[in-house]
Design a protein around this motif. Structure first.
Motif, PDB file in Angstrom:
ATOM      1  N   SER A  98       0.827  -1.215   0.000  1.00 48.53           N
ATOM      2  CA  SER A  98       0.000   0.000   0.000  1.00 48.53           C
ATOM      3  C   SER A  98       0.855   1.257   0.000  1.00 48.53           C
ATOM      4  O   SER A  98       0.409   2.322  -0.416  1.00 48.53           O
ATOM      5  N   ALA A  99       2.081   1.126   0.486  1.00 45.49           N
ATOM      6  CA  ALA A  99       2.992   2.277   0.508  1.00 45.49           C
ATOM      7  C   ALA A  99       3.832   2.339  -0.757  1.00 45.49           C
ATOM      8  O   ALA A  99       3.909   3.375  -1.418  1.00 45.49           O
ATOM      9  N   TYR A 119       0.857   6.745  11.133  1.00 47.64           N
ATOM     10  CA  TYR A 119       0.084   7.940  11.490  1.00 47.64           C
ATOM     11  C   TYR A 119       0.792   8.805  12.521  1.00 47.64           C
ATOM     12  O   TYR A 119       0.268   9.850  12.917  1.00 47.64           O
ATOM     13  N   ASN A 120       1.966   8.352  12.990  1.00 52.91           N
ATOM     14  CA  ASN A 120       2.717   9.176  13.934  1.00 52.91           C
ATOM     15  C   ASN A 120       3.431  10.278  13.144  1.00 52.91           C
ATOM     16  O   ASN A 120       4.607  10.191  12.807  1.00 52.91           O
ATOM     17  N   GLN A 172       1.242   7.200   2.204  1.00 52.76           N
ATOM     18  CA  GLN A 172      -0.046   7.467   1.554  1.00 52.76           C
ATOM     19  C   GLN A 172      -1.105   7.827   2.604  1.00 52.76           C
ATOM     20  O   GLN A 172      -0.877   7.707   3.796  1.00 52.76           O
ATOM     21  N   SER A 173      -2.269   8.282   2.139  1.00 53.91           N
ATOM     22  CA  SER A 173      -3.219   8.941   3.043  1.00 53.91           C
ATOM     23  C   SER A 173      -3.920   7.994   4.008  1.00 53.91           C
ATOM     24  O   SER A 173      -4.470   8.436   5.008  1.00 53.91           O
ATOM     25  N   ALA A 174      -3.943   6.679   3.713  1.00 59.14           N
ATOM     26  CA  ALA A 174      -4.540   5.710   4.638  1.00 59.14           C
ATOM     27  C   ALA A 174      -3.484   4.677   5.001  1.00 59.14           C
ATOM     28  O   ALA A 174      -3.516   3.541   4.547  1.00 59.14           O
ATOM     29  N   GLY A 175      -2.531   5.100   5.824  1.00 56.34           N
ATOM     30  CA  GLY A 175      -1.414   4.228   6.171  1.00 56.34           C
ATOM     31  C   GLY A 175      -1.792   3.070   7.065  1.00 56.34           C
ATOM     32  O   GLY A 175      -1.095   2.060   7.107  1.00 56.34           O
ATOM     33  N   GLY A 176      -2.911   3.186   7.798  1.00 61.16           N
ATOM     34  CA  GLY A 176      -3.319   2.149   8.741  1.00 61.16           C
ATOM     35  C   GLY A 176      -3.997   0.971   8.069  1.00 61.16           C
ATOM     36  O   GLY A 176      -3.804   0.702   6.879  1.00 61.16           O
ATOM     37  N   PRO A 200      -7.972   8.984   7.307  1.00 68.72           N
ATOM     38  CA  PRO A 200      -8.595   9.674   8.435  1.00 68.72           C
ATOM     39  C   PRO A 200      -8.556  11.194   8.373  1.00 68.72           C
ATOM     40  O   PRO A 200      -9.254  11.856   9.135  1.00 68.72           O
ATOM     41  N   ARG A 201      -7.749  11.766   7.480  1.00 70.75           N
ATOM     42  CA  ARG A 201      -7.582  13.221   7.459  1.00 70.75           C
ATOM     43  C   ARG A 201      -8.561  13.893   6.501  1.00 70.75           C
ATOM     44  O   ARG A 201      -8.745  13.434   5.370  1.00 70.75           O
ATOM     45  N   ALA A 202      -9.161  14.979   6.955  1.00 67.40           N
ATOM     46  CA  ALA A 202      -9.912  15.855   6.049  1.00 67.40           C
ATOM     47  C   ALA A 202      -8.897  16.731   5.333  1.00 67.40           C
ATOM     48  O   ALA A 202      -8.084  17.387   5.965  1.00 67.40           O
TER      49      ALA A 202
END
Length: 584
Positions: free
Chosen positions: A133-134, A319-320, A339-343, A436-438
């Motif tokens: 994913s990364a 996300y840290n 990327q924007s959804a690392g989890g 998770p980020r707007a």
């Protein structure tokens, strides 16, 4: 034409994505439809959305890939079960859960009875999904790939080298040792008990001193090969007692991870209802420092091994953003991508792209780069108009004016003017963000120049802890003038130092330690948001707006109806739905 549906299922942050011929078409977390944070289970609504977005049915999907493989590391699991003393009941309950989850076809039939799947299913090991994913959506031809999280498929970290379409997994840290578990245990100890509360510790840390770092060296021990190990006396998960992670009615929860030995080392744990004291702030800071020391110890060892310039990160620990912002400073790496959804939600993308490359082999050339996050549902002008019409009486009762402004420049000027007057804006545009980020499509916006804006937002809308920071969205070309860096950070995944002379100009987005979790905005990536920030710059000289997620203790709003609900039940001043500006 090949369609691959990628899933994160039966775990927190359930999600689905759709890949067509190696290109991402759609991606969304199930929580956005279910309206329960971190919703876990089978992502049936997310699947339906992805199929709708592509204009296809499940019958046209060639492959379904899920980011979990029960067979992965099975001999290690068996050896651990036989030698660790965990109860037989615990082992049997885990096996039962895994058996239910393994039947992907059965779950598709049960949850989407109106659709028929004729393709092939693939189980892809959890950390391989994170790494894929990364790397496989990154802009780099060659990079070290690193995944660090709690646990997945019996390991907590993995790494390897990505080159072209190939991605190796060369090393792992196995259960029960985990940096993610360490951070989650400290989160619980400081009195933040809910799943996903780790970001609160990260936000609290700058207010404390690293007074407990020496004690924490006992808890997390760094090894000569770059890896780490937990002192299991301080944890409960290894015995099965504290590893009672479960998803009930879609809500994920876990047992208490820390043992009573931690109280002997650090003093009493905080009751969630008790006020925060300096000691808790110091524990938060020490936990962050301890995490960073272990994380950079690993990254430096991997750079020495692979000698590649670029690194890509995934897993929950990606996300840290505070640690991410120091990667280029504290390691020899020169380039970083997250990327924007690392989890775990992002594992859906990893499963899909790993399967694309596995099934297509040499034909699967890498040609897709995820350079924006806008992969979720949007609303048409007619849908927005219908949602407004349905609540017209409520708008009138609240004393609102409703105006449609077709010219984008005028709409952005009006909105920028309201921000400059200290008003709080709900901004609903285009496709929903993935992760998770707007990031400027489902955002609440404010004036970064106002020292009291954090208090205004917390009073009017967010109702959250006062120490939690808000983020600056900044025009990409303005970054070096305002920050001590010059980098692309489109997904708000890195924290950087704001230039000392600029901090007093943007107090609402400056952390107590002089940093900010920036989002860089480009005209190519999000033209309407860039136009809005430009309009604010023209009015104020500041090319930055304060950005936080459009929600109130709930998942980020997905539909216009949810945006309207949030606007009406809070004290937001302005709501911009597409081209329509609604003002109290």
């Amino acid at each position: 034409m090949t369609y691959i549906l990628g899933l994160n299922a039966y775990h927190a942050d359930a999600a689905a994505c759709l890949v067509k011929d190696g290109e991402l078409v759609a991606a969304v977390e199930e929580e956005r439809f279910r309206r329960i944070k971190h919703w876990g289970g089978f992502p049936s609504e997310a699947i339906r959305y992805c199929l709708r977005e592509a204009g296809i049915t499940l019958a046209e999907v060639d492959h379904v890939a899920i980011n979990s493989d029960n067979a992965a590391n099975r001999w290690r699991k068996l050896a651990y079960a036989l030698t660790s003393g965990v109860s037989l009941n615990y082992v049997l309950s885990r096996l039962r859960n895994r058996g239910e989850r393994a039947d992907v076809v059965g779950n598709l039939r049960q949850h989407l009875p109106e659709q028929q799947f004729r393709g092939t299913t693939h189980t892809v090991e959890h950390h391989l999904c994170h790494l894929a994913s990364a790397f496989l959506v990154s802009p780099y031809e060659k990079a070290v790939a690193v995944s660090v999280d709690g646990f997945g498929d019996f390991s907590s970290a993995a790494w390897g080298l990505g080159e072209g379409g190939n991605l190796s997994v060369d090393g792992r840290v196995y259960f029960p040792h985990s940096l993610g578990v360490f951070y989650e245990a400290m989160t619980q100890f400081i009195g933040f008990p809910h799943y996903g509360d780790e970001y609160k510790v990260m936000g609290l840390a700058p207010y404390g001193k690293p007074a407990y770092v020496e004690q924490m060296k006992e808890i997390v021990r760094l090894k000569n090969d770059g890896t780490f190990a937990l002192d299991l006396r301080y944890f409960r998960h290894a015995s099965g007692e504290g590893a009672s992670y479960q998803v009930k009615d879609g809500i994920p929860s876990g047992g208490r991870l820390w043992s009573d030995e931690l109280v002997k080392l650090l003093g009493p744990a905080r009751d969630p209802a008790a006020p925060l004291e300096d000691r808790h702030r110091d524990i938060a800071r020490s936990a962050q420092v301890t995490y960073e020391n272990a994380f950079f110890h690993l990254l430096n060892a991997l750079h020495a091994r692979y000698a590649a310039d670029a690194v890509v990160l995934a897993g929950g620990c990606a996300y840290n953003s505070v640690a991410n912002g120091k990667v280029l400073e504290r390691t020899p790496f020169k380039k970083l991508y997250v990327q924007s959804a690392g989890g775990d939600a992002g594992g859906a993308i990893g499963a899909a792209f790993a399967t694309w490359h596995k099934t297509k082999g040499a034909m699967a050339k890498r040609h897709f780069v995820m350079d924006h996050s806008y992969w979720g549902p949007s609303a048409t002008p007619d849908e927005i108009a219908a949602a407004i019409a349905q609540r017209r009486a409520d708008f009138e009762a609240a004393g609102c004016t409703i105006e449609r402004i077709a010219d984008e420049a005028t709409l952005c000027r009006h909105t920028a003017q309201s921000i400059s007057e200290g008003k709080v804006i709900g901004w609903f545009q285009g496709r929903l963000e993935w992760g998770p980020r707007a990031l400027g499509n489902r955002s609440i916006l404010g004036d970064p120049r106002r020292a009291d804006m954090k208090d205004i937002l917390n009073l009017k809308i967010k109702r959250r802890e006062s120490f939690r920071p808000f983020a600056p969205s900044i025009l990409r070309e303005a970054v070096p003038e305002w920050f001590e860096t010059d980098d692309d950070v489109p997904f708000m995944m890195q924290v950087f130092r704001i230039r000392e002379e600029k901090r007093k100009e943007i107090p609402a987005v400056t952390h107590v330690d002089g940093t900010g979790r920036l989002q860089t905005v480009t005209w190519l990536g999000n033209p309407r948001y860039a136009r809005l920030i430009s309009a604010f710059r023209d009015l104020t000289g500041v090319p930055i707006v304060l950005n936080t997620s459009f929600n109130e203790n709930e998942p980020v709003v997905c539909k216009p109806e949810e945006a309207i609900d949030c606007f009406l039940r809070t004290r937001m001043d302005v709501l911009v739905l597409g081209d329509t500006l609604i003002q109290r």
